[in-house]
Design an enzyme around this catalytic site. Sequence first.
Site, PDB file in Angstrom:
ATOM      1  N   LYS A  14       0.089  11.384 -16.044  1.00 15.00           N
ATOM      2  CA  LYS A  14      -0.861  12.490 -15.909  1.00 15.00           C
ATOM      3  C   LYS A  14      -0.204  13.800 -16.357  1.00 15.00           C
ATOM      4  O   LYS A  14      -0.756  14.563 -17.125  1.00 15.00           O
ATOM      5  CB  LYS A  14      -1.325  12.584 -14.456  1.00 15.00           C
ATOM      6  CG  LYS A  14      -2.318  13.684 -14.203  1.00 15.00           C
ATOM      7  CD  LYS A  14      -2.851  13.618 -12.776  1.00 15.00           C
ATOM      8  CE  LYS A  14      -3.681  14.857 -12.473  1.00 15.00           C
ATOM      9  NZ  LYS A  14      -4.233  14.886 -11.139  1.00 15.00           N
ATOM     10  N   GLU A  42      11.065   9.588 -14.558  1.00 10.63           N
ATOM     11  CA  GLU A  42      11.229   8.151 -14.819  1.00 10.63           C
ATOM     12  C   GLU A  42      10.493   7.751 -16.098  1.00 10.63           C
ATOM     13  O   GLU A  42      11.021   7.051 -16.968  1.00 10.63           O
ATOM     14  CB  GLU A  42      10.648   7.327 -13.652  1.00 10.63           C
ATOM     15  CG  GLU A  42      11.389   7.468 -12.346  1.00 10.63           C
ATOM     16  CD  GLU A  42      10.842   8.584 -11.459  1.00 10.63           C
ATOM     17  OE1 GLU A  42      10.260   9.554 -11.997  1.00 10.63           O
ATOM     18  OE2 GLU A  42      11.016   8.492 -10.237  1.00 10.63           O
ATOM     19  N   GLY A 102      -3.648  10.989  -9.419  1.00 14.48           N
ATOM     20  CA  GLY A 102      -2.853   9.896  -9.994  1.00 14.48           C
ATOM     21  C   GLY A 102      -3.192   8.549  -9.368  1.00 14.48           C
ATOM     22  O   GLY A 102      -3.418   7.556 -10.068  1.00 14.48           O
ATOM     23  N   ARG A 103      -3.259   8.500  -8.036  1.00 17.96           N
ATOM     24  CA  ARG A 103      -3.490   7.217  -7.365  1.00 17.96           C
ATOM     25  C   ARG A 103      -4.961   6.789  -7.409  1.00 17.96           C
ATOM     26  O   ARG A 103      -5.319   5.740  -6.876  1.00 17.96           O
ATOM     27  CB  ARG A 103      -2.975   7.267  -5.929  1.00 17.96           C
ATOM     28  CG  ARG A 103      -3.476   8.432  -5.110  1.00 17.96           C
ATOM     29  CD  ARG A 103      -2.666   8.624  -3.832  1.00 17.96           C
ATOM     30  NE  ARG A 103      -3.036   9.822  -3.096  1.00 17.96           N
ATOM     31  CZ  ARG A 103      -2.552  11.043  -3.333  1.00 17.96           C
ATOM     32  NH1 ARG A 103      -1.680  11.215  -4.310  1.00 17.96           N
ATOM     33  NH2 ARG A 103      -2.916  12.067  -2.594  1.00 17.96           N
ATOM     34  N   GLU A 150       0.323   7.841   0.318  1.00 17.33           N
ATOM     35  CA  GLU A 150       0.464   9.116  -0.387  1.00 17.33           C
ATOM     36  C   GLU A 150      -0.726  10.026  -0.052  1.00 17.33           C
ATOM     37  O   GLU A 150      -0.593  11.252  -0.035  1.00 17.33           O
ATOM     38  CB  GLU A 150       0.560   8.892  -1.908  1.00 17.33           C
ATOM     39  CG  GLU A 150       1.147  10.080  -2.660  1.00 17.33           C
ATOM     40  CD  GLU A 150       1.576   9.754  -4.087  1.00 17.33           C
ATOM     41  OE1 GLU A 150       2.771   9.502  -4.318  1.00 17.33           O
ATOM     42  OE2 GLU A 150       0.714   9.749  -4.980  1.00 17.33           O
ATOM     43  N   HIS A 186       5.309 -17.767   6.104  1.00 19.13           N
ATOM     44  CA  HIS A 186       6.643 -18.362   6.204  1.00 19.13           C
ATOM     45  C   HIS A 186       7.730 -17.304   6.181  1.00 19.13           C
ATOM     46  O   HIS A 186       8.889 -17.605   5.928  1.00 19.13           O
ATOM     47  CB  HIS A 186       6.835 -19.368   5.073  1.00 19.13           C
ATOM     48  CG  HIS A 186       5.866 -20.497   5.165  1.00 19.13           C
ATOM     49  ND1 HIS A 186       6.124 -21.640   5.892  1.00 19.13           N
ATOM     50  CD2 HIS A 186       4.607 -20.635   4.682  1.00 19.13           C
ATOM     51  CE1 HIS A 186       5.073 -22.446   5.821  1.00 19.13           C
ATOM     52  NE2 HIS A 186       4.133 -21.846   5.096  1.00 19.13           N
ATOM     53  N   LYS A 242      12.351  14.815  -5.574  1.00 20.74           N
ATOM     54  CA  LYS A 242      12.433  15.014  -7.036  1.00 20.74           C
ATOM     55  C   LYS A 242      13.353  16.187  -7.340  1.00 20.74           C
ATOM     56  O   LYS A 242      14.204  16.112  -8.229  1.00 20.74           O
ATOM     57  CB  LYS A 242      11.049  15.325  -7.614  1.00 20.74           C
ATOM     58  CG  LYS A 242      10.102  14.145  -7.691  1.00 20.74           C
ATOM     59  CD  LYS A 242       8.837  14.561  -8.450  1.00 20.74           C
ATOM     60  CE  LYS A 242       7.718  13.567  -8.275  1.00 20.74           C
ATOM     61  NZ  LYS A 242       6.445  14.023  -8.815  1.00 20.74           N
TER      62      LYS A 242
HETATM   63  O1  F6P Z   1       5.097  10.289  -6.991  1.00 20.83           O
HETATM   64  C1  F6P Z   1       4.259  11.348  -7.156  1.00 20.83           C
HETATM   65  C2  F6P Z   1       3.321  11.218  -8.296  1.00 20.83           C
HETATM   66  O2  F6P Z   1       2.906  12.497  -8.625  1.00 20.83           O
HETATM   67  C3  F6P Z   1       2.132  10.312  -8.014  1.00 20.83           C
HETATM   68  O3  F6P Z   1       1.142  10.940  -7.284  1.00 20.83           O
HETATM   69  C4  F6P Z   1       1.727   9.952  -9.386  1.00 20.83           C
HETATM   70  O4  F6P Z   1       0.841   8.871  -9.390  1.00 20.83           O
HETATM   71  C5  F6P Z   1       3.069   9.648 -10.001  1.00 20.83           C
HETATM   72  O5  F6P Z   1       3.921  10.633  -9.445  1.00 20.83           O
HETATM   73  C6  F6P Z   1       3.135   9.667 -11.499  1.00 20.83           C
HETATM   74  O6  F6P Z   1       2.783  10.912 -12.018  1.00 20.83           O
HETATM   75  P1  F6P Z   1       2.428  11.078 -13.543  1.00 20.83           P
HETATM   76  O7  F6P Z   1       1.223  10.264 -13.836  1.00 20.83           O
HETATM   77  O8  F6P Z   1       2.192  12.537 -13.722  1.00 20.83           O
HETATM   78  O9  F6P Z   1       3.604  10.606 -14.344  1.00 20.83           O
END
Ligand code: F6P
Length: 545
Positions: free
Chosen positions: A204, A210, A264-265, A350, A381, A509
């Site tokens: 987003k 990452e 995002g979620r 979240e 199990h 972060k």
């Molecule tokens: O971990 C926080 C967060 O902002 C989530 O809410 C989101 O889904 C994820 O990081 C990834 O964010 P982006 O889509 O901006 O890479």
Amino acid sequence: MSTTAALFHRLAEHRRSLEGASLRALFDADPERFERFSVTLDDLLFDYSKTKVTPETVALLVELARAAGVEELRDAMFRGEKINLTEDRAVLHTALRAAPDARVRVDGADVIPDIQHERAKAYRFANGVRNGALLGATGETFTDVVNIGIGGSDLGPAMAALALTPYVQKGLKGHFVSNVDGAHLADTLKELEPTRTLFLVASKTFTTQETMANAHAARRWLAGGLGEAAVGAHFAAISTNVEAVEAFGVSEGRMFRFWDWVGGRYSIWSVIGLSLAILIGPKNFDAFLAGAREIDEHFRDAPLEENIPALMGLIGVWHRNVCGYAAQAVLPYDQRLARFPAYLQQLDMESNGKSVTRHGHPVAAATGPLVWGEPGTNGQHAFYQLLHQGTNVIPADILMAATPHEHVGDQHAMLLANALAQGEAFMRGRTEGEALEQLAAAGVDAAQAAALAPHKTFPGDRPTCALAYRVLDPRTLGRLIALYEHKVFVQGAIWNINSFDQWGVELGKELANRLIPIVKGEKPATGLDGSTRGLVRHLERLREA
Ligand code: F6P
């Protein structure tokens, strides 16, 4: 005392009045209990009769929802009002699956045409990959689609691609790389041919550490194999951040946009679902959206007493706030929903892992539970021992499909029998008397039976809800996700928290960014607490040894 506080008080008193009544006794006393405490919506059934509620409980919970303004907030969300106060944003994942002729305005502008436009572009791209019209730089068709993203830009498509495996086009394989741990990308790329690999960078913000690290590494791998000029044909990007995508080098035609009013979620319904649309095709993706739309309509229109997501949320509030249960298990008896608990972890934790109200005051009641789970029967199990006989009561949702996609002997009947048996065992338990009887019937002598009976006694009275559906198809997956989205919404509204921001992820972060140069040895380990400094030095010594 506020009206909601007074209702919580009444609920607590009401619970005390139920203390003497076991779930077993409630079933024995009411042959209609299942009918009374279950709701169906076409083939979908929500059964909450195995939770310790009575008609009075439900009436009080519904009163609580009304007093907390759940319906008003729901309507404000659907209307596109900026209910995400801390980010000053509308919350409109529902618009992404609204009917094409719907009208939803943000800041006076209808968002539906933009959604349709972007989806049509994504579908053209998906069809191109599927039918071979879109080729790699060397003229080969794509066989592998790698989605690079994390959190909401990963969990939804990854979960759904697994859930909808039977709908994935033959010859296409989806891969989902999320972790900044280089092992994730390395293990994925090991299997792949650059000539046939398409990367989708999903973020987003397009700034997530990452994702950007993995995207750049994937780009180096591709350019290393096919040359820099090949990159354009093998990358596409999904984001709200046009400038950052351009800076990464993805052309306008391969960029798929969404908007800040998609959390995002909650973004699987947007072009974040592109990997899924490629794998299962636009027709199935449409069915997935339509499933969610059915739940949106139900959530908007059904009275709270018969409203499945509202009831799911209210039962959760009963368990969390009145009964004091801190966790919620999700147990899909549907192997392809293996990633559903992880998906719900982000959706729920979240969204509702908050300690201040929408206006920044400390919350009055406990908020989101710890959500976790694994598919049955595997969990049986592993951790069910604790669910049956541990000292904590952990409510569980049990999910099951009437029909499997594959008929492997009589295994589906075995699977369903296990799902039903667990619900029954959690509810009924086994008294010490019953344990003694069973031991006696097995010929165990009285002394040994007396010693063993406490171990073979199950307290029961452990609540479960069941969600049953015909088959795990795109429509049903859409319905399941939307049910949980609205459940989480209802709870957030009752707790008066903002379920749509996630400031709690920021501190880690920030600190990670500060630590990167220290871990790399480019900066001294100063200004750190003793433990972190000790760990940095220990790792450094191990690397040097
Ligand atoms: O971990 C926080 C967060 O902002 C989530 O809410 C989101 O889904 C994820 O990081 C990834 O964010 P982006 O889509 O901006 O890479």
